[in-house]
Design an enzyme around this catalytic site. Sequence first.
Site, PDB file in Angstrom:
ATOM      1  N   GLU A 194       0.806  -1.231   0.000  1.00 23.03           N
ATOM      2  CA  GLU A 194       0.000   0.000   0.000  1.00 23.03           C
ATOM      3  C   GLU A 194       0.838   1.280   0.000  1.00 23.03           C
ATOM      4  O   GLU A 194       0.836   2.034   0.981  1.00 23.03           O
ATOM      5  CB  GLU A 194      -0.962   0.007   1.199  1.00 23.03           C
ATOM      6  CG  GLU A 194      -1.917  -1.170   1.227  1.00 23.03           C
ATOM      7  CD  GLU A 194      -2.938  -1.089   2.355  1.00 23.03           C
ATOM      8  OE1 GLU A 194      -2.850  -0.180   3.192  1.00 23.03           O
ATOM      9  OE2 GLU A 194      -3.821  -1.958   2.402  1.00 23.03           O
TER      10      GLU A 194
ATOM     11  N   GLU B 158      -5.556  -8.647   0.685  1.00 20.19           N
ATOM     12  CA  GLU B 158      -6.257  -8.327   1.934  1.00 20.19           C
ATOM     13  C   GLU B 158      -7.708  -8.028   1.625  1.00 20.19           C
ATOM     14  O   GLU B 158      -8.008  -7.285   0.690  1.00 20.19           O
ATOM     15  CB  GLU B 158      -5.686  -7.064   2.615  1.00 20.19           C
ATOM     16  CG  GLU B 158      -4.349  -7.225   3.249  1.00 20.19           C
ATOM     17  CD  GLU B 158      -3.852  -5.930   3.881  1.00 20.19           C
ATOM     18  OE1 GLU B 158      -4.666  -5.076   4.274  1.00 20.19           O
ATOM     19  OE2 GLU B 158      -2.623  -5.773   3.962  1.00 20.19           O
TER      20      GLU B 158
HETATM   21  O1  IFM Z   1      -4.457  -3.240   9.058  1.00 21.35           O
HETATM   22  C1  IFM Z   1      -4.374  -2.707   7.785  1.00 21.35           C
HETATM   23  C2  IFM Z   1      -3.201  -3.304   7.033  1.00 21.35           C
HETATM   24  O2  IFM Z   1      -2.002  -3.122   7.703  1.00 21.35           O
HETATM   25  C3  IFM Z   1      -3.075  -2.676   5.674  1.00 21.35           C
HETATM   26  N1  IFM Z   1      -4.309  -2.710   4.959  1.00 21.35           N
HETATM   27  C4  IFM Z   1      -5.508  -2.266   5.640  1.00 21.35           C
HETATM   28  C5  IFM Z   1      -5.615  -2.962   6.991  1.00 21.35           C
HETATM   29  C6  IFM Z   1      -6.881  -2.476   7.718  1.00 21.35           C
HETATM   30  O3  IFM Z   1      -6.830  -1.107   7.927  1.00 21.35           O
END
Ligand code: IFM
Length: 442
Positions: A166, A352
């Site tokens: 990210e 994710e």
């Molecule tokens: O916890 C975070 C993760 O570290 C990165 N992506 C989003 C998740 C939720 O906010």
Amino acid sequence: MKERFPKDFVWGVATASYQIEGAVFADGRGESIWDRFCRMPGRVAGGDRGDIACDHYHRYQEDVALMAELGVDSYRFSIAWPRVFPAGKGKPNPKGLDFYKRLLDELDKVGIKPMATLYHWDLPQALQEEYGGWVSRDVALYFQDYAAYVLEEIGERLPWVVTINEPWVAAMLGYGYGTHAPGIRDFKAALTAGHHLLYGHGLAVQAFRELGIAGQIGITLNLTPYYPYSDEEKDVCIARRMDGMTNRWYLDPVLKGEYPADVAEWFEERQILPDLPMEDLAIIAEPIDFLGINYYTRGIVGHSDEDPCCVKEYPPEFPVTDMGWEIYPQGLYDLLTRLTKDYGPIPMYITENGAAFPDQAEEGRVHDTARVEYLEAHFHQAAEAVASGVPLRGYYVWSFLDNFEWAFGYSKRFGIVFVDYQSQARAIKDSGLWYRDFLRKK
Ligand code: IFM
């Protein structure tokens, strides 16, 4: 529903080093920007910090056994740069990497395949102090050294490597809004940092290729589809701009070797566009094997005469999670199909997807029905995308464990496994049991 996915589809769970490991002083680990940020008053809810977190550093065997109980194919975790190079550069600390070797051994014993992220935001504090962190080009070069060292040591054991997690969040929240470490508020600096994160990504891909590693390498982007509030041209324009700033600003350099001109122009008009060396784009666009996607929610936006940037964010139409994020599974389908249309059939992994809810354990059980519904609805949209021809190869639920949710500390629970932070006891939530049953299906 599982039968709607290819037989070799990869089902997993994901975490990140600072969010679960704890043991911040163990075995020569150096300080990270998050250790420092957590100690600044008022930056993290409840004054929480990652010193102990889920104590995964000491409990990884128990945690891998739980993953095996769930029946996942793969585990996505991240490697803490300050464990491997306590000062970010110079002399490596073999004891730091030993932890990940032990973790890989454990995963190997139960047949769970690793996906390792090289950078999930825990920059060595020494690089922040000496160079200003990612605003410095040198830090991208040190990232390449770190990546090359890790890959030389354990690259052959990793079927998948994610370079950076990210970059939008690391750059914009860390250097623009200042709500994440290192807590800087300067949008020009944020765009510089974003560029160097992408440059570091490209350099790491180069290192991976030079080493001739057999596995696959990619980057993970947080992608949020933006929908215009109405069909009116001015709302559509704002949605396109928001998409440009959040999504295309990262997708286009990596997948097309260029920054989107409309967004660059907008940054230029606001005098926040740094002088970025365009020759870096050839490195940033080093071909990758897959794109990692983190999807949580969407945005609804329109034009406003009142806002200095002319943006109005509209309230969600559907229920929200504990983060206040609208639950919008359809957005996942829209995103995946749009990526395939705009960027071609690049293999993709959802690295994710998941939701925070205010879970409570009652006699070792957590009835998180809302999370089960969230996951089921998103799996369904992923299946629809696969049916439409999207080359989706895997899906990692965020998160395996409840953990340290950055500026929200421990107040938000994303896990499909509950963690009692006092006793460090784990309990598989109903969502974890639901995932286990789903994974058992043919
Ligand atoms: O916890 C975070 C993760 O570290 C990165 N992506 C989003 C998740 C939720 O906010």
